[in-house]
Scaffold this active site. Structure first.
Site, mmCIF file in Angstrom:
data_model
loop_
_atom_site.group_PDB
_atom_site.id
_atom_site.type_symbol
_atom_site.label_atom_id
_atom_site.label_comp_id
_atom_site.label_asym_id
_atom_site.label_seq_id
_atom_site.Cartn_x
_atom_site.Cartn_y
_atom_site.Cartn_z
ATOM 1 N N GLU A 41 0.829 -1.205 0.000
ATOM 2 C CA GLU A 41 0.000 0.000 0.000
ATOM 3 C C GLU A 41 0.861 1.251 0.000
ATOM 4 O O GLU A 41 1.980 1.241 0.509
ATOM 5 C CB GLU A 41 -0.860 0.061 1.267
ATOM 6 C CG GLU A 41 -1.884 -1.020 1.409
ATOM 7 C CD GLU A 41 -2.626 -0.915 2.731
ATOM 8 O OE1 GLU A 41 -3.456 -1.771 2.994
ATOM 9 O OE2 GLU A 41 -2.362 0.040 3.501
ATOM 10 N N CYS A 57 3.120 8.687 1.171
ATOM 11 C CA CYS A 57 3.549 7.781 2.239
ATOM 12 C C CYS A 57 3.855 6.430 1.600
ATOM 13 O O CYS A 57 2.957 5.778 1.052
ATOM 14 C CB CYS A 57 2.446 7.653 3.283
ATOM 15 S SG CYS A 57 2.817 6.476 4.606
ATOM 16 N N CYS A 68 5.501 -6.652 7.784
ATOM 17 C CA CYS A 68 6.429 -6.024 8.732
ATOM 18 C C CYS A 68 6.814 -7.024 9.814
ATOM 19 O O CYS A 68 5.954 -7.734 10.346
ATOM 20 C CB CYS A 68 5.774 -4.803 9.364
ATOM 21 S SG CYS A 68 6.877 -3.886 10.482
ATOM 22 N N CYS A 102 3.815 -4.276 15.739
ATOM 23 C CA CYS A 102 3.242 -3.328 16.694
ATOM 24 C C CYS A 102 1.772 -3.689 16.953
ATOM 25 O O CYS A 102 1.038 -4.059 16.030
ATOM 26 C CB CYS A 102 3.342 -1.901 16.173
ATOM 27 S SG CYS A 102 5.053 -1.338 15.972
ATOM 28 N N CYS A 105 -1.133 -2.022 14.791
ATOM 29 C CA CYS A 105 -0.902 -1.881 13.347
ATOM 30 C C CYS A 105 -1.473 -3.063 12.572
ATOM 31 O O CYS A 105 -1.197 -4.228 12.888
ATOM 32 C CB CYS A 105 0.595 -1.751 13.073
ATOM 33 S SG CYS A 105 1.006 -1.572 11.328
ATOM 34 N N CYS A 161 -2.568 1.794 8.224
ATOM 35 C CA CYS A 161 -1.625 1.105 7.357
ATOM 36 C C CYS A 161 -1.887 -0.399 7.371
ATOM 37 O O CYS A 161 -1.931 -1.025 8.421
ATOM 38 C CB CYS A 161 -0.200 1.398 7.833
ATOM 39 S SG CYS A 161 1.062 0.609 6.838
#
Length: 354
Positions: free
Chosen positions: A92, A110, A117, A121, A124, A342
Site C-alpha cells: 500500500e 507515504c 512487517c 506493533c 498496526c 496502514c
C-alpha cells in the site's frame, strides 16, 4: 544474465552501462530523465530514444511498473493505492494533499519499504499479516513514480513535494535500499524532492538511527514512541525488548547532536493510554530532547481491540505536555473514510481472495 532493475539505477550507473553497450552518454541521461523525472511506465513513451536502442536496453534492464489493484479516494482528497509487485506480493501507499495559503500546495506520498512487517506493533494492521520480504530500491521508488504518473493523467503539472517512509514495514530494517531510494528521489534530473522534505519513521532500530545521522543528516527522523515505560512499550512495540527506552533515548540524543535536527516523536493514543499520568511520564522521558510530539488518535483496526480516546481526553493529554514545556501537535487526519490505517486495504484485499 539477470537484468538490472531500471527504476533502481542511479544516473552514474546508467551512464556506465550504456557506454559499455556502445551507447553515448547523452542516451543514459535521457533514459534517467524519462524514468525518474517524467515517470513513464513503458519503453514506448520514451519518444526521443529510437526503437533500436530501446530493444538493446530492454535486453539488459528490467523495466516494470506496479500494477494498480485498487484505488480509494477520500472526501478530503486523500488517495490510497494497493499495488501488486512483479512476484505477486501486494503493498500500500498513500497520497495526501495539503492546501497552503502561501507558496505551493504540499503533496505527500507515504511509501512502504517492506512487504508486511517483522516488528508486529500491537495497533498496526500490517503486522497482523506477518513479514514477507524487503522491497528493492526500484520497488520503493516505483510507488512515487507510479502515483505521479497516474495523477498527471488528470493534472499534468502535478509534483510530489514530500515523502514519508511511514507505510508498510520498518524502513531502518531495509536501510540500504531506503537510502538508495532517497538519493534517487532527490536527484536533480529526477523528481528533485528535497532531502529535508523526506522523513524516515522507525519503531526504534537504535544502530541505524545513529547511522542515518552520519549517512544523511538532511533527512528527517520520526520515532514511534507510543509509551513512556518499557513494560507498556514492550507490549505495543516488541522492538523495545531489543532496544529499550534508555538505549533509544540515547540514540535520539546522539542523532540530534550530529544533525541539529528536531525529531518527531509519534504517540498513538488509545482509550487506555491517553490519561494524564501517561502524559506526565512521556514528558519526563522526553525532557532535554530536541523533539516535537505528534499525537495520533489510533485507527480502529479489527483484530487489535484498541479504541480511540474521547476528544477531551486527547486535548488534556496535549495540555499536560505543553505545560511541561514539550512541543506538541495533533496530527491532521487524512483518509479516515478509506481504510486509513496502514495495512487495512491489503488485509481487505487478501481476505476477499480467500
Amino acid at each position: 544474465m539477470k537484468r538490472i532493475e531500471l527504476r533502481g539505477c542511479s544516473e552514474d550507473q546508467l551512464i556506465e552501462i550504456c557506454q559499455r553497450l556502445g551507447l553515448q552518454r547523452f542516451r543514459a541521461v535521457q533514459l534517467f530523465q524519462w524514468v525518474q523525472q517524467k515517470a513513464v511506465r513503458s519503453w514506448d513513451e520514451m519518444k526521443n530514444i529510437g526503437k533500436k536502442d530501446q530493444q538493446l536496453l530492454s535486453n539488459h534492464f528490467n523495466f516494470y511498473s506496479l500494477e494498480k489493484l485498487r484505488e480509494q479516494r477520500s472526501h478530503d482528497g486523500t488517495r490510497k493505492y494497493l499495488f501488486r509487485l512483479e512476484d505477486g506480493e501486494t503493498i500500500e501507499c498513500v497520497l495526501m494533499d495539503y492546501e497552503r495559503r502561501s507558496s505551493r500546495d504540499r503533496h505527500t506520498v507515504c511509501v512502504s519499504t517492506q512487504v508486511g512487517c517483522p516488528v508486529g506493533c500491537a495497533f498496526c494492521a500490517t503486522g497482523l499479516e506477518g513479514f514477507r520480504r524487503n522491497l528493492s530500491c526500484a520497488e520503493i521508488v516505483s510507488q512515487v513514480l507510479d502515483i505521479t504518473y497516474f495523477v498527471r493523467q488528470e493534472d499534468p503539472d502535478f509534483q510530489v513535494t514530500n515523502i514519508v517512509f511511514m507505510g508498510m514495514g520498518e524502513p531502518l530494517l531495509n536501510y540500504d535500499e531506503v537510502l538508495k531510494a532517497i538519493k534517487l528521489l532527490n536527484h536533480d534530473q529526477g523528481l528533485k524532492i528535497g532531502m529535508r522534505r523526506m522523513t524516515v519513521s522507525t519503531s526504534g532500530v537504535v544502530p541505524n538511527i545513529i547511522q542515518l545521522a552520519k549517512d544523511n543528516p538532511q533527512v528527517g527522523l520520526a520515532v514511534s514512541l507510543h509509551a513512556a515505560d518499557d513494560l507498556k512499550r514492550n507490549h505495543l512495540i516488541p522492538m523495545n525488548r531489543r532496544y529499550p527506552l534508555s538505549q533509544l533515548m540515547r540514540a535520539c540524543q546522539e542523532y540530534t547532536d550530529i544533525t541539529h535536527r528536531r525529531i518527531t516523536f509519534e504517540v498513538a493514543l488509545t482509550a487506555e493510554n491517553a490519561g494524564e499520568e501517561a502524559a506526565l511520564a512521556l514528558a519526563g522521558v522526553l525532557k532535554g530532547q530536541l523533539g516535537h510530539v505528534n499525537l495520533i488518535p489510533v485507527n480502529p483496526v479489527t483484530g487489535t481491540g484498541m479504541l480511540r480516546p474521547e476528544q477531551e481526553k486527547i486535548k488534556r493529554f496535549a495540555q499536560v505536555l505543553e505545560s511541561a514545556g514539550i512541543s506538541v501537535s495533533l496530527r491532521e487526519e487524512k483518509g479516515t473514510d478509506i481504510d486509513a490505517a496502514c495495512g487495512q486495504l491489503r488485509r481487505q484485499w487478501e481476505g476477499e481472495l480467500k
